[in-house]
Design a protein around this motif. Sequence first.
Motif, PDB file in Angstrom:
ATOM      1  N   GLN A  52       0.931  -1.304  -0.052  1.00 34.65           N
ATOM      2  CA  GLN A  52      -0.036   0.169   0.004  1.00 34.65           C
ATOM      3  C   GLN A  52       0.953   1.035   0.085  1.00 34.65           C
ATOM      4  OE1 GLN A  52      -2.221  -0.442   3.576  1.00 34.65           O
ATOM      5  NE2 GLN A  52      -3.690  -2.169   2.784  1.00 34.65           N
ATOM      6  N   SER A  53       0.456   2.186  -0.614  1.00 32.38           N
ATOM      7  CA  SER A  53       1.115   3.567  -0.698  1.00 32.38           C
ATOM      8  C   SER A  53       0.265   4.560  -0.798  1.00 32.38           C
ATOM      9  CB  SER A  53       1.902   3.561  -2.060  1.00 32.38           C
ATOM     10  OG  SER A  53       2.519   4.657  -2.427  1.00 32.38           O
ATOM     11  N   ASN A  54       0.640   5.889  -0.419  1.00 27.17           N
ATOM     12  CA  ASN A  54       0.020   7.240  -0.414  1.00 27.17           C
ATOM     13  C   ASN A  54      -0.097   7.542  -1.813  1.00 27.17           C
ATOM     14  OD1 ASN A  54       2.675   7.879  -0.634  1.00 27.17           O
ATOM     15  ND2 ASN A  54       2.203   9.906   0.500  1.00 27.17           N
ATOM     16  N   ASN A  55       0.637   7.150  -2.818  1.00 25.37           N
ATOM     17  CA  ASN A  55       0.754   7.748  -3.848  1.00 25.37           C
ATOM     18  C   ASN A  55       0.000   6.818  -5.127  1.00 25.37           C
ATOM     19  OD1 ASN A  55       1.228   9.501  -5.980  1.00 25.37           O
ATOM     20  ND2 ASN A  55       3.130   8.896  -6.237  1.00 25.37           N
ATOM     21  N   ARG A  56      -0.048   5.639  -4.811  1.00 23.21           N
ATOM     22  CA  ARG A  56      -0.592   4.598  -5.819  1.00 23.21           C
ATOM     23  C   ARG A  56      -1.576   3.580  -5.259  1.00 23.21           C
ATOM     24  NH1 ARG A  56       5.395   2.439  -8.308  1.00 23.21           N
ATOM     25  NH2 ARG A  56       6.307   4.400  -8.194  1.00 23.21           N
ATOM     26  N   GLN A  57      -2.415   2.863  -6.397  1.00 26.55           N
ATOM     27  CA  GLN A  57      -3.347   2.100  -5.940  1.00 26.55           C
ATOM     28  C   GLN A  57      -2.718   0.952  -5.174  1.00 26.55           C
ATOM     29  OE1 GLN A  57      -5.565   1.582  -9.416  1.00 26.55           O
ATOM     30  NE2 GLN A  57      -7.248   2.739  -8.641  1.00 26.55           N
ATOM     31  N   PRO A  58      -3.250   0.110  -4.616  1.00 24.86           N
ATOM     32  CA  PRO A  58      -2.494  -1.185  -3.876  1.00 24.86           C
ATOM     33  C   PRO A  58      -2.392  -2.190  -4.953  1.00 24.86           C
ATOM     34  CG  PRO A  58      -4.770  -0.566  -2.619  1.00 24.86           C
ATOM     35  CD  PRO A  58      -4.582   0.299  -4.060  1.00 24.86           C
ATOM     36  N   ILE A  59      -1.345  -2.974  -4.821  1.00 25.45           N
ATOM     37  CA  ILE A  59      -1.056  -4.078  -5.487  1.00 25.45           C
ATOM     38  C   ILE A  59      -0.368  -5.325  -4.725  1.00 25.45           C
ATOM     39  CG2 ILE A  59       1.279  -3.411  -5.847  1.00 25.45           C
ATOM     40  CD1 ILE A  59       1.005  -4.619  -8.673  1.00 25.45           C
ATOM     41  N   SER A  60      -0.814  -6.478  -5.016  1.00 29.18           N
ATOM     42  CA  SER A  60      -0.529  -7.671  -4.196  1.00 29.18           C
ATOM     43  C   SER A  60       0.340  -8.647  -4.992  1.00 29.18           C
ATOM     44  CB  SER A  60      -1.816  -8.385  -3.785  1.00 29.18           C
ATOM     45  OG  SER A  60      -2.538  -7.596  -2.699  1.00 29.18           O
ATOM     46  N   PHE A  61       1.215  -9.477  -4.288  1.00 32.19           N
ATOM     47  CA  PHE A  61       1.944 -10.368  -5.002  1.00 32.19           C
ATOM     48  C   PHE A  61       2.019 -11.749  -4.274  1.00 32.19           C
ATOM     49  CE2 PHE A  61       3.782  -6.234  -5.787  1.00 32.19           C
ATOM     50  CZ  PHE A  61       4.144  -6.024  -6.915  1.00 32.19           C
ATOM     51  N   ASP A  62       2.202 -12.674  -4.917  1.00 32.85           N
ATOM     52  CA  ASP A  62       2.380 -14.128  -4.506  1.00 32.85           C
ATOM     53  C   ASP A  62       3.673 -14.626  -4.570  1.00 32.85           C
ATOM     54  OD1 ASP A  62       1.572 -16.471  -3.443  1.00 32.85           O
ATOM     55  OD2 ASP A  62       0.305 -17.320  -5.160  1.00 32.85           O
ATOM     56  N   GLY A  63       4.121 -15.235  -3.647  1.00 37.48           N
ATOM     57  CA  GLY A  63       5.805 -15.547  -4.030  1.00 37.48           C
ATOM     58  C   GLY A  63       5.909 -16.471  -2.945  1.00 37.48           C
ATOM     59  N   ASN A  64       7.491 -16.650  -2.562  1.00 41.03           N
ATOM     60  CA  ASN A  64       7.882 -17.482  -1.689  1.00 41.03           C
ATOM     61  C   ASN A  64       9.355 -16.786  -0.966  1.00 41.03           C
ATOM     62  OD1 ASN A  64      10.368 -18.234  -3.199  1.00 41.03           O
ATOM     63  ND2 ASN A  64       9.021 -19.163  -4.368  1.00 41.03           N
ATOM     64  N   ILE A  65       9.655 -17.634   0.054  1.00 37.65           N
ATOM     65  CA  ILE A  65      10.612 -17.028   1.113  1.00 37.65           C
ATOM     66  C   ILE A  65      11.886 -17.818   0.747  1.00 37.65           C
ATOM     67  CG2 ILE A  65      11.272 -16.526   3.227  1.00 37.65           C
ATOM     68  CD1 ILE A  65       9.064 -14.637   2.727  1.00 37.65           C
ATOM     69  N   SER A  66      13.029 -17.129   0.542  1.00 39.88           N
ATOM     70  CA  SER A  66      14.470 -18.084   0.582  1.00 39.88           C
ATOM     71  C   SER A  66      15.444 -17.406   1.522  1.00 39.88           C
ATOM     72  CB  SER A  66      14.773 -17.899  -1.053  1.00 39.88           C
ATOM     73  OG  SER A  66      14.985 -16.720  -1.349  1.00 39.88           O
ATOM     74  N   VAL A  67      16.369 -17.895   1.589  1.00 39.89           N
ATOM     75  CA  VAL A  67      17.632 -17.365   2.483  1.00 39.89           C
ATOM     76  C   VAL A  67      18.872 -17.503   1.847  1.00 39.89           C
ATOM     77  CG1 VAL A  67      16.523 -17.802   4.720  1.00 39.89           C
ATOM     78  CG2 VAL A  67      17.908 -19.509   3.475  1.00 39.89           C
ATOM     79  N   ASP A  68      19.866 -16.685   1.904  1.00 34.20           N
ATOM     80  CA  ASP A  68      21.276 -16.622   1.133  1.00 34.20           C
ATOM     81  C   ASP A  68      21.928 -17.842   1.557  1.00 34.20           C
ATOM     82  OD1 ASP A  68      20.348 -14.226  -0.329  1.00 34.20           O
ATOM     83  OD2 ASP A  68      21.250 -12.990   1.069  1.00 34.20           O
TER      84      ASP A  68
END
Length: 170
Positions: free
Chosen positions: A154-170
């Motif tokens: 969410q942003s004060n300057n843009r419409q909201p957007i959502s993402f699907d993804g996954n977590i990884s570690v280095d």
Amino acid sequence: MRTFIVLVAAFFSVVSCSSQIYLDPSTLESAITNKEFNYNATRAFPMNGDVNNVLNSLPNTSSSRILNLDPGYGFNLKKDILSVGLPYFGRAYNAVPGDANNGGVRFESKVFDIKQSSTKKGNTLLIITPRDTKENYVFNLEIFKNGSAFLSVQSNNRQPISFDGNISVD
């Protein structure tokens, strides 16, 4: 009979996708506790119908509310820095015309707050709020037990957007 076969195939595809493990539970718990991990976005869900109208107007295309992303989008969270590189599809209210460097959600923040809580289903919810950016962003990241994650920006300057993804570690 055809409907039954389609329903069975859809059921097995959903079951196989939901049981995929992206990160083992102990590594995931350690990454969340240390607040050091990468979020890799794989799909975007624009909240604006205008994006779909534009995509539908292109010849030989049909759009949906889900946009598959190339690898490389997401963010990197470390104790001292949040580095974000996400695409953006939607309406920006105060866009700067001709600014090629301002596309998407791209910034590095050294001052940010993280609030952690648990959902009713036992998933981890992180609310990340950068404090040293031009726009006011709020990242709501729900991390599931198998290492997949859902991000809402969410942003004060843009419409909201959502993402699907996954977590990884280095």
